[in-house]
Motif scaffolding. Sequence first.
Motif, PDB file in Angstrom:
ATOM      1  N   THR A  36      33.668  55.613  45.985  1.00 30.65           N
ATOM      2  CA  THR A  36      34.237  54.138  45.896  1.00 30.65           C
ATOM      3  C   THR A  36      35.261  53.634  46.138  1.00 30.65           C
ATOM      4  N   LEU A  37      36.422  53.881  45.474  1.00 30.59           N
ATOM      5  CA  LEU A  37      37.639  52.972  45.583  1.00 30.59           C
ATOM      6  C   LEU A  37      38.617  54.042  46.512  1.00 30.59           C
ATOM      7  N   PRO A  43      38.033  45.461  41.515  1.00 27.26           N
ATOM      8  CA  PRO A  43      38.157  44.010  41.496  1.00 27.26           C
ATOM      9  C   PRO A  43      38.752  43.163  40.389  1.00 27.26           C
ATOM     10  N   TYR A  44      39.281  43.636  40.476  1.00 27.18           N
ATOM     11  CA  TYR A  44      40.046  42.656  38.908  1.00 27.18           C
ATOM     12  C   TYR A  44      41.404  42.192  39.120  1.00 27.18           C
ATOM     13  N   GLY A  45      41.806  41.535  38.393  1.00 28.73           N
ATOM     14  CA  GLY A  45      44.159  41.171  38.356  1.00 28.73           C
ATOM     15  C   GLY A  45      43.979  40.917  40.123  1.00 28.73           C
ATOM     16  N   ARG A  46      44.902  41.204  40.554  1.00 33.80           N
ATOM     17  CA  ARG A  46      45.574  40.636  41.953  1.00 33.80           C
ATOM     18  C   ARG A  46      44.526  41.454  42.390  1.00 33.80           C
ATOM     19  N   TYR A  47      43.701  42.158  42.586  1.00 37.65           N
ATOM     20  CA  TYR A  47      41.992  42.216  43.399  1.00 37.65           C
ATOM     21  C   TYR A  47      40.746  41.696  42.878  1.00 37.65           C
ATOM     22  N   ALA A  48      40.916  40.454  42.494  1.00 33.91           N
ATOM     23  CA  ALA A  48      40.173  39.856  42.226  1.00 33.91           C
ATOM     24  C   ALA A  48      38.897  39.246  43.011  1.00 33.91           C
ATOM     25  N   SER A  49      38.179  39.320  43.735  1.00 30.88           N
ATOM     26  CA  SER A  49      37.813  38.589  44.364  1.00 30.88           C
ATOM     27  C   SER A  49      36.022  37.938  44.352  1.00 30.88           C
ATOM     28  N   SER A  50      35.993  36.724  44.810  1.00 31.90           N
ATOM     29  CA  SER A  50      34.581  35.669  44.217  1.00 31.90           C
ATOM     30  C   SER A  50      33.455  36.611  45.067  1.00 31.90           C
ATOM     31  N   ARG A  51      33.306  38.184  45.454  1.00 34.67           N
ATOM     32  CA  ARG A  51      33.067  38.742  45.929  1.00 34.67           C
ATOM     33  C   ARG A  51      31.862  39.401  45.420  1.00 34.67           C
ATOM     34  N   PHE A  52      32.420  39.545  43.984  1.00 32.63           N
ATOM     35  CA  PHE A  52      31.889  40.211  42.836  1.00 32.63           C
ATOM     36  C   PHE A  52      31.998  39.166  41.457  1.00 32.63           C
ATOM     37  N   ARG A 238      44.385  52.902  40.787  1.00 30.93           N
ATOM     38  CA  ARG A 238      44.379  51.736  40.758  1.00 30.93           C
ATOM     39  C   ARG A 238      46.158  51.886  41.071  1.00 30.93           C
ATOM     40  N   GLY A 239      46.793  52.538  40.415  1.00 30.56           N
ATOM     41  CA  GLY A 239      48.348  52.916  41.107  1.00 30.56           C
ATOM     42  C   GLY A 239      48.568  52.948  41.989  1.00 30.56           C
TER      43      GLY A 239
END
Length: 265
Positions: A36-37, A43-52, A238-239
């Motif tokens: 998946t990744l 989807p959290y932090g700088r990659y947060a999105s309203s899609r989630f 993530r890293g």
Amino acid sequence: MDAILKILFSSEEEERYVLDCLSYLMMVMAFITFVTLLFEHVPYGRYASSRFGFPINVKFAWFVQELPAFLVPLCLVLWSPCAKIIHLPNQLLLLMFFCHYVQRSLIYPFLIRGGKSTPFISFALAFVFCIYNGYLQARYLSHYADYPPDWVTHPCFVTGSCMWFLGWIINIHSDHILRNLRKPGETGYKIPRGGMFEYVSGANFLGEIVEWAGFALAGHSVHSAAFALFTLIVLSCRGMAHHKWYLTKFEDYPKSRKALIPFVL
């Protein structure tokens, strides 16, 4: 807690079988997560999105989602049979687990400065995982894990414990550096410097990967190994994503800095 366990399981043999199955399931989840990744950031932090899902305050999200990994083991230790907790290896391994999640659930959330809100789906998945893993690790170590009398002097335990402590310190120190990047009133992202950030972009992730790899080596079980594998998959992805983001965002980003493994990757 003992009454709940008796309702869920007809015998200790059944519960031990379920614990083993949960460990193998976590390994399968790690593989699915890896695939998946390849296509989507966590989807959290700088990659947060309203899609989630709708946003949740970041301090509240971290506190609530991590809390089960502390409370579930605590309830198991206090209010269920713990046949193996009298043994030193089991005590030390449980102490490692508790140390991490006391800091992560009761201290870390309240030190966060600013930070983007957490999408509900990310929050919910983390909450469920912490219940799952809190039960898996604590129940196995407190009631089922058998170790030789001299296990605490075995090279695997000694090496693993040292790795756990080193990773824990790296993780906490790296979080401290990230929290203090901005002065009061400042916004936006900055290049982290100091500590392991001089060598890798994901110093906080490296610390936690080393921490749980050491826990798995010291614990010497499929249960701790499954957790270490899951951590490796999620945090290494993530890293790597962070490293690419930094290179794109900052023209003066240190070229010698690697993503996750100093001098290598």
